[in-house]
Structures are given as C-alpha cells and as structure tokens.
Write a protein that holds these residues in place. Structure first.
Motif, PDB file in Angstrom:
ATOM      1  N   TRP A 477     -21.371   0.570  -9.402  1.00  0.00           N
ATOM      2  CA  TRP A 477     -20.085  -0.117  -9.288  1.00  0.00           C
ATOM      3  C   TRP A 477     -19.422   0.213  -7.959  1.00  0.00           C
ATOM      4  N   THR A 478     -18.410  -0.590  -7.611  1.00  0.00           N
ATOM      5  CA  THR A 478     -17.675  -0.414  -6.357  1.00  0.00           C
ATOM      6  C   THR A 478     -16.177  -0.455  -6.631  1.00  0.00           C
ATOM      7  N   LEU A 479     -15.474   0.469  -5.994  1.00  0.00           N
ATOM      8  CA  LEU A 479     -14.007   0.462  -5.977  1.00  0.00           C
ATOM      9  C   LEU A 479     -13.566   0.002  -4.596  1.00  0.00           C
ATOM     10  N   ASN A 480     -12.845  -1.092  -4.530  1.00  0.00           N
ATOM     11  CA  ASN A 480     -12.263  -1.532  -3.271  1.00  0.00           C
ATOM     12  C   ASN A 480     -10.850  -0.982  -3.119  1.00  0.00           C
ATOM     13  N   ALA A 481     -10.420  -0.840  -1.865  1.00  0.00           N
ATOM     14  CA  ALA A 481      -9.150  -0.174  -1.582  1.00  0.00           C
ATOM     15  C   ALA A 481      -7.974  -0.792  -2.313  1.00  0.00           C
ATOM     16  N   GLY A 482      -8.041  -2.107  -2.608  1.00  0.00           N
ATOM     17  CA  GLY A 482      -6.949  -2.760  -3.309  1.00  0.00           C
ATOM     18  C   GLY A 482      -6.700  -2.207  -4.693  1.00  0.00           C
ATOM     19  N   GLY A 483      -7.691  -1.545  -5.261  1.00  0.00           N
ATOM     20  CA  GLY A 483      -7.529  -0.979  -6.591  1.00  0.00           C
ATOM     21  C   GLY A 483      -6.514   0.141  -6.644  1.00  0.00           C
ATOM     22  N   VAL A 484      -6.267   0.781  -5.500  1.00  0.00           N
ATOM     23  CA  VAL A 484      -5.275   1.859  -5.439  1.00  0.00           C
ATOM     24  C   VAL A 484      -4.214   1.504  -4.385  1.00  0.00           C
ATOM     25  N   GLY A 485      -3.840   0.234  -4.392  1.00  0.00           N
ATOM     26  CA  GLY A 485      -2.785  -0.222  -3.494  1.00  0.00           C
ATOM     27  C   GLY A 485      -1.412   0.219  -3.990  1.00  0.00           C
ATOM     28  N   PRO A 486      -0.348  -0.332  -3.423  1.00  0.00           N
ATOM     29  CA  PRO A 486       1.011   0.074  -3.822  1.00  0.00           C
ATOM     30  C   PRO A 486       1.323  -0.331  -5.259  1.00  0.00           C
ATOM     31  N   ASP A 487       2.207   0.441  -5.890  1.00  0.00           N
ATOM     32  CA  ASP A 487       2.669   0.122  -7.236  1.00  0.00           C
ATOM     33  C   ASP A 487       4.197   0.152  -7.235  1.00  0.00           C
ATOM     34  N   PRO A 488       4.843  -1.003  -7.119  1.00  0.00           N
ATOM     35  CA  PRO A 488       6.309  -1.055  -7.047  1.00  0.00           C
ATOM     36  C   PRO A 488       7.003  -0.519  -8.296  1.00  0.00           C
ATOM     37  N   THR A 489       6.327  -0.553  -9.442  1.00  0.00           N
ATOM     38  CA  THR A 489       6.992  -0.104 -10.675  1.00  0.00           C
ATOM     39  C   THR A 489       7.298   1.385 -10.656  1.00  0.00           C
ATOM     40  N   VAL A 490       6.503   2.148  -9.922  1.00  0.00           N
ATOM     41  CA  VAL A 490       6.796   3.579  -9.774  1.00  0.00           C
ATOM     42  C   VAL A 490       7.131   3.919  -8.319  1.00  0.00           C
ATOM     43  N   GLU A 491       7.336   2.857  -7.525  1.00  0.00           N
ATOM     44  CA  GLU A 491       7.842   2.964  -6.154  1.00  0.00           C
ATOM     45  C   GLU A 491       6.954   3.807  -5.230  1.00  0.00           C
ATOM     46  N   ILE A 492       5.632   3.626  -5.372  1.00  0.00           N
ATOM     47  CA  ILE A 492       4.714   4.340  -4.483  1.00  0.00           C
ATOM     48  C   ILE A 492       3.967   3.356  -3.595  1.00  0.00           C
ATOM     49  N   SER A 493       3.471   3.866  -2.483  1.00  0.00           N
ATOM     50  CA  SER A 493       2.726   3.070  -1.507  1.00  0.00           C
ATOM     51  C   SER A 493       1.230   3.128  -1.807  1.00  0.00           C
ATOM     52  N   ALA A 494       0.470   2.432  -1.000  1.00  0.00           N
ATOM     53  CA  ALA A 494      -0.990   2.429  -1.155  1.00  0.00           C
ATOM     54  C   ALA A 494      -1.557   3.815  -0.891  1.00  0.00           C
ATOM     55  N   ARG A 495      -2.599   4.141  -1.624  1.00  0.00           N
ATOM     56  CA  ARG A 495      -3.308   5.400  -1.415  1.00  0.00           C
ATOM     57  C   ARG A 495      -4.630   5.096  -0.709  1.00  0.00           C
ATOM     58  N   PRO A 496      -4.887   5.733   0.390  1.00  0.00           N
ATOM     59  CA  PRO A 496      -6.117   5.432   1.132  1.00  0.00           C
ATOM     60  C   PRO A 496      -7.348   5.978   0.420  1.00  0.00           C
ATOM     61  N   ILE A 497      -8.476   5.282   0.585  1.00  0.00           N
ATOM     62  CA  ILE A 497      -9.763   5.888   0.239  1.00  0.00           C
ATOM     63  C   ILE A 497      -9.866   7.144   1.100  1.00  0.00           C
ATOM     64  N   PRO A 498     -10.250   8.299   0.530  1.00  0.00           N
ATOM     65  CA  PRO A 498     -10.119   9.592   1.224  1.00  0.00           C
ATOM     66  C   PRO A 498     -10.546   9.572   2.687  1.00  0.00           C
ATOM     67  N   GLN A 499      -9.631  10.069   3.511  1.00  0.00           N
ATOM     68  CA  GLN A 499      -9.865  10.139   4.960  1.00  0.00           C
ATOM     69  C   GLN A 499     -10.142  11.559   5.443  1.00  0.00           C
TER      70      GLN A 499
END
Length: 589
Positions: A477-499
């Motif tokens: 399977w594959t996780l694309n970065a959009g899967g951990v994008g921003p979530d306005p309901t808890v007011e957080i920004s996108a989380r990067p694939i580990p850098q």
C-alpha cells in the motif's frame, strides 16, 4: 729494551745529575724511600751528538729572551676572555646583550621543542581521551566518525557490503520506475559478529528494558549476533534484571542514517504463523530521538511538524481550545485527543532558545522531531489465525478522532483481499497511518527455512511526498502526503512525510500492549533472522548521514548526550531536569 743511541735517552743528558727518580719495587708499586740519582741509573748516558742537537734547539729559562713582550700594560684582543674583572666594564660586549637576535632565536627554538614535547606526552593523550572516552557516542570506537555521521570504509565495513551481489546495486523505484542506487548494505555473512557498544561500525545492540511499551523482556546485546549468513536475534525465557525473558534490539542510531529512498530487508519471522505473542519489527526513527531512551523522546516522538500553531501545544490545546481536541479523542482518557507534552523543538521556538536549527528564510526555526516509519511489525490476526504484518507511520499532532484522510487518493491499497486498514488508528500518544497485510505464511522459523522481502520507499516533505510499503516483495500500500494534510477541525496544519535523517532498528520483543500473548503455545527460544538489509536512493538525491546540513543533529546530541546515553532517564523535564525551549505560541518570548 731500548738500545744505545735511542732518541728517548737524549733527554737525560742535560738534566742535573742530582735529580732523583722514583723507583718501582718488585711489586710494581712506587715507594717513597725508593729514590736514586741519575748516576745510579741503569741506562747509558746520551751521546755527545744528541747533546749538541738539544743545545741547538733548547730555549732559555728566561722568557724575555724569547722575544715576547711580557709587559703588564700590553693589551691583546682576547684579554677580556681571561679577565673576569672587565666583564662588568664592557656593556657593549655581545656577551652582555642577552636579548640579541641570536639569543632570541635560540630561546624560541628551545621553547618550541619544550612545548612540542609537552603536547606529545600530555596534550595529545588528553585530546584523544576526551574525544574517544565516551562509550555511548556510538561509532567512535572503530575508526571514528566523519562529518556526515558515517564511518569510513575499512575492509568489509564500508557503507556497501562487499558481499552484496552486483545485480543488487541498482533497483527501480516502485513509484515511477526511475533507477535508484545502493547506498548501504549489510549481508551479515560473517558469523559471530558482536554488537556490544563499540564492536561494530554501524550497529549497536541495546542493554535496557523497553518500559515505554511495557515489554516483558530485557534487551541484551548477548541476544544479538550473526550465524549462517544472517543477523539473529534470540528471544529466550531467562531470569534477568528482575524480568523473565531476554530479547534483543539493534540499531544504527547516530551511526548510519538516510533521508528518503528505499529500505529493504529479507526476513525470517520467529516461531509459528498461528501463535500470537511475539513482536518482531524492523523500523526507523529520526536521529534526534533514541529508541529506549525516554528523555530523548519527550516532546520529540512521534511529531513530524513544521508549523507554529496549536499543533505544537501541550495536549494539542490552548486555553481549552479547540473544543474538538477535548471531546473526540481517546475514550480511555476522558476523550482527550492528546496527552503529548507539546513539540519541544517546534517552529514556534523563541530566538535565543536552544534549538538544533536550521532556520527558515523568515527567521523561524525549522520544526524538528523524531518521527517513526515502520517497515513492518509482525502480528497474528484474522480467522483462522494467521501471520500478518502491520506497515505504518506514526504522526503528531493528531487529526480529529485520529481519522486521517484515508481516501482512495491518499490510501492506495494494491490488493484489498489481503490488505486492510488497521483497526488501531491512534491513542493519546500517537496517531497511526497503518495497513495490515497477510503474508504468505511460509517464512517462519518453525514452518520453513526461507526469507520474505519487506521494505518501504518514501519521499520526504509535502505535496508529492509519499510512503510505499513492500510485503513479500510486492507493493502492499501507499500513503500519499494528502492523507496527513491540514485538519481545520482541530486547527492543525499539514504534517510532512518525515524529513529527519532516519536510522534503522531491528528488534524482537514481547508485550501485551501489542496484542494477546499465547504463553501456552509459544516455543522458546525463538529467533528473528535477517538475511540482509539494503538502502537505495535516487542517484540525483543521495542523502545519507545522521547530521545533514538541512537537518543537523550532532551538536545538539553532544550538548545533551546524557539524555541519549542514560536509559534510566525517562523524561526530559523530569528525570533529566531540563526545560523545553520557550514557545512563542504559548508564551511571550
């Protein structure tokens, strides 16, 4: 002895006959009363011819008759050398000028030699001890570590194992088919390797209890070795450190790290394919956190975040907001979403606070952390019970209810008949993006002597970033970065694939945190075997090392080495007694 007429005899012809000579007694010792005159000498008198020569070339007893000036007023060039009374009267004499050019050069040479000898026998040993004495600084015992965090090639201890087959030097990306190059490999072909601290240039086995997940075993370096061409971790029933089991964990922390690329291993899982309880895993973590060392992980794991907002705050809230973070979380903790202490090294870190850097063009710090990507954690599941692997990445801060955006665009499952979204999505300390895949059931130690290929390929960052997992040699399977994008309901920004620069971890443990333990049917000892590990990266994007320019770690770890070397320190702020840097979102800088 001497014959008559010998030149030696001529000396006696002009000497007064009244002179006396010492005479040796029969024992060869001169006695004071043994005197005789020349008249009594047994030797013959010199001839008249020799007397004439002596008279011709002899000097008068009076030196004035020799033509020499014996006047006390006569001044000669070397008088000063023989008359100490004149020294103090000649200040212009070079002997008095102690600071002349020649004397300074001589003094300088002597001082240089003195300090060189002093450095050789005192300074150099002190420097070598101070830079090599700490056994916890992994890798400093065998050849040293270069500026990128790598150890130089020594025999078969290079980054690429000499036993790696030539046809394994390149591999195509599972994402786009582009060619990747081998940047690290270990074939584990030399039997009997030791992984005690300092014994291996890349791997080090832990000596600790993994209390954070309530493991039932003690991790001991004695449980990790190589045999028959494989890395072997033994889990045994053994009384040790007030525990009843012994297992092993080995990692490349602070020795070898990579950022992006493909990490692959050929693995034989322990025991049977239908008996639950063992927890074998191969995974990676950011170098700023060391697995098993709680103080180094507080406020670091499992964050992967580079924004300054409530996502960096303790419990993911400020003044009780956002409300969704207080009611849609973990039911076991009164529905709180997060019990994390906040991101320690966040983008909100105030200027002047201790942060490993670097900075963004706007002057804010880059958010730093210790994220986790798991190649696999092997488990038992399904009906009937069978072998599976959970392949996941952990993230913080968390989405509302830990529900990441697992749309078909962001969660791409190749074969839904064997791969399904993991029922575990998170709790107050982590959010998991995880899919569980059935394996082929053969390659277990008590089933068949074979090895399955697992791995993951990833591209760090945002936008087109991704993680693709491999099970049994095929994409699962594959996780694309959009899967951990921003979530306005808890007011957080996108989380990067580990850098962060990621290091490798291989372990075999046991914990009820991971699932049921079937003590009745488990067989001990049991073994996790790894035939090889290999790391590939795009030829145009090779990025290896634990201290890369964009994400440095070395100086920060050195400043806080106790947190990374003392496993008894369970927290940064508690046991270790250090404060988190000031956070501009939470307080005034």
């Amino acid at each position: 002895m001497s014959s008559q007429g010998s030149p030696r005899m001529g000396q006696f012809s002009t000497v007064e006959s009244s002179l006396t000579l010492l005479r040796a007694n029969s024992f060869g010792i001169l006695r004071r009363d043994s005197w005789q005159t020349l008249e009594d000498s047994p030797y013959p008198r010199a001839s008249s011819r020799l007397s004439t020569l002596t008279d011709k070339y002899s000097l008068s007893p009076d030196p004035r008759s020799w033509g020499s000036d014996l006047s006390p007023d006569l001044v000669e060039n070397d008088d000063a050398l023989h008359n100490p009374d004149t020294e103090s009267q000649r200040p212009e004499d070079p002997k008095q000028l102690l600071l002349n050019k020649r004397s300074l050069i001589n003094l300088g040479c002597l001082l240089t030699l003195f300090f060189m000898i002093l450095f050789l026998f005192i300074g150099y040993p002190v420097i070598m001890y101070s830079t090599h004495a700490n056994p916890h600084l992994s890798g400093y015992n065998l050849g040293g570590i270069n500026s990128s965090g790598q150890i130089p090639s020594m025999g078969n201890f290079g980054l690429i194992d000499l036993d790696t087959p030539q046809d394994a030097y390149h591999k195509n990306s599972r994402r786009d088919g582009s060619q990747m190059v081998l940047v690290f490999s270990d074939e584990f072909n030399r039997d009997g390797r030791s992984f005690y601290p300092g014994d291996d240039p890349y791997w080090e086995a832990s000596d600790l209890h993994y209390w954070a997940t309530n493991n039932m075993e003690w991790y001991d370096p004695a449980a990790v070795t190589t045999s028959n061409g494989s890395l072997v971790i033994t889990f045994s029933e053994k009384e040790t450190h007030n525990l009843h089991y012994e297992g092993g964990l080995v990692s490349t922390w602070n020795k070898f790290c990579f950022t992006g690329g493909y990490f692959e291993a050929a693995v034989q899982l322990p025991g049977l394919n239908n008996v639950a309880g063992m927890w074998p895993a191969i995974w990676t973590m950011g170098n700023l956190g060391r697995a098993g060392y709680g103080a180094s992980l507080e406020g670091m794991w499992p964050y992967t975040y580079d924004a300054c907002d409530v996502g960096t705050a303790p419990n993911q809230t400020r003044n009780g907001l956002p409300y969704a973070a207080t009611v849609d979380g973990d039911h076991a903790y009164n529905w709180a979403l997060s019990y994390l202490p906040g991101q320690k090294l966040s983008r909100c870190t105030c200027d002047g606070e201790d942060h490993p850097g670097p900075k963004h063009p706007d002057g804010t710090f880059v958010g730093r952390s210790a994220p986790e990507i798991d190649m696999f954690e092997a488990q038992m599941g399904g009906e009937p019970l069978r072998g599976q692997v959970s392949q996941s990445a952990q993230f913080a801060p968390f989405d509302r209810s830990y529900h990441w955006n697992n749309s078909t665009e962001n969660m791409v499952v190749v074969d839904p008949t064997i791969s399904k979204l993991n029922n575990f999505v998170g709790n107050v300390v982590q959010q998991a993006t995880s899919v569980v895949t059935d394996n082929q059931q053969q390659c277990y130690g008590l089933v068949e002597d074979c090895y399955s290929v697992y791995g993951f390929e990833y591209k760090p960052g945002f936008d087109d970033a991704y993680i693709t997992w491999i099970s049994e040699g095929q994409v699962s399977w594959t996780l694309n970065a959009g899967g951990v994008g921003p979530d306005p309901t808890v007011e957080i920004s996108a989380r990067p694939i580990p850098q962060e620069p990621m290091y490798m971890i291989i372990n075999l443990g046991m914990s009820k945190n991971f699932g049921e333990v079937d003590f009745a049917h488990l067989v001990f000892p049991t073994y996790l075997k790894v035939d090889y590990v290999r790391v590939y990266q795009p030829a145009e994007a090779v990025n290896i090392g634990c201290d890369p320019d964009g994400f440095p770690t070395a100086s920060y770890i050195e400043r806080y080495i106790e947190a990374y070397s003392n496993a008894n320190l369970t927290s940064w702020r508690g046991d270790y007694g250090k404060a988190f840097p000031k956070n501009s979102f939470m307080e005034t800088c």
